[in-house]
Design a protein around this motif. Structure first.
Motif, PDB file in Angstrom:
ATOM      1  N   MET A  61      49.491  55.760  25.690  1.00  0.00           N
ATOM      2  CA  MET A  61      49.130  55.504  24.501  1.00  0.00           C
ATOM      3  C   MET A  61      48.102  54.694  24.024  1.00  0.00           C
ATOM      4  O   MET A  61      47.217  55.031  23.123  1.00  0.00           O
ATOM      5  CB  MET A  61      50.802  54.736  23.717  1.00  0.00           C
ATOM      6  N   ALA A  62      47.846  53.635  24.893  1.00  0.00           N
ATOM      7  CA  ALA A  62      46.635  52.700  24.491  1.00  0.00           C
ATOM      8  C   ALA A  62      45.330  53.524  24.811  1.00  0.00           C
ATOM      9  O   ALA A  62      44.404  53.429  23.986  1.00  0.00           O
ATOM     10  CB  ALA A  62      46.775  51.607  25.673  1.00  0.00           C
ATOM     11  N   GLN A  63      45.402  54.758  25.554  1.00  0.00           N
ATOM     12  CA  GLN A  63      44.144  55.499  25.697  1.00  0.00           C
ATOM     13  C   GLN A  63      43.791  56.250  24.447  1.00  0.00           C
ATOM     14  O   GLN A  63      42.793  56.876  24.263  1.00  0.00           O
ATOM     15  CB  GLN A  63      44.236  56.272  26.905  1.00  0.00           C
ATOM     16  N   HIS A  64      44.809  56.417  23.692  1.00  0.00           N
ATOM     17  CA  HIS A  64      44.884  57.275  22.544  1.00  0.00           C
ATOM     18  C   HIS A  64      44.354  56.426  21.247  1.00  0.00           C
ATOM     19  O   HIS A  64      44.558  56.834  20.029  1.00  0.00           O
ATOM     20  CB  HIS A  64      45.895  58.165  22.185  1.00  0.00           C
ATOM     21  N   ARG A  65      44.070  55.334  21.473  1.00  0.00           N
ATOM     22  CA  ARG A  65      43.768  54.328  20.361  1.00  0.00           C
ATOM     23  C   ARG A  65      42.799  54.715  19.830  1.00  0.00           C
ATOM     24  O   ARG A  65      41.627  55.045  20.292  1.00  0.00           O
ATOM     25  CB  ARG A  65      43.847  52.811  20.669  1.00  0.00           C
ATOM     26  N   VAL A  66      42.518  54.679  18.168  1.00  0.00           N
ATOM     27  CA  VAL A  66      41.181  55.124  17.429  1.00  0.00           C
ATOM     28  C   VAL A  66      40.831  53.980  16.701  1.00  0.00           C
ATOM     29  O   VAL A  66      41.739  53.602  15.755  1.00  0.00           O
ATOM     30  CB  VAL A  66      41.399  56.430  16.709  1.00  0.00           C
TER      31      VAL A  66
END
Length: 72
Positions: A61-66
Motif C-alpha cells: 500500500m505504501a508503494q502506491h502512495r501518490v
C-alpha cells in the motif's frame, strides 16, 4: 474463517481477504480480482485459504502512495 492468524512465535500477523479488504477500505472482490490479474499485495495460498501478511500488505500500500501536486 478466523480473521487474524499468527505463527507460533506471534511475529507475523496474517489477515484473510475480508479482513485485509476492511483494513484498506476496499471490497473483498477487488482483492479476488487483483489476485487473478496478478496485481494487489502478495498473498499466501494454503490449500483453499488465502492469507495476506500484514507487513507485506502495508508495504504494498505504501508503494502506491501518490503525493499531491500544487495546483491540482
Amino acid at each position: 474463517m478466523a480473521e487474524h492468524v499468527t505463527n507460533g512465535s506471534g511475529q507475523t500477523q496474517f489477515l484473510c481477504t475480508k479482513s485485509i479488504a476492511r483494513r484498506f477500505g476496499l471490497s473483498p472482490s477487488w482483492f479476488e480480482k487483483a489476485r487473478c490479474r496478478g496485481e494487489g499485495p502478495p498473498f499466501y495460498r494454503i490449500s483453499t485459504k488465502i492469507l495476506y501478511a500484514v507487513d507485506e500488505a502495508d508495504n504494498w500500500m505504501a508503494q502506491h502512495r501518490v503525493s499531491g501536486r500544487p495546483g491540482q
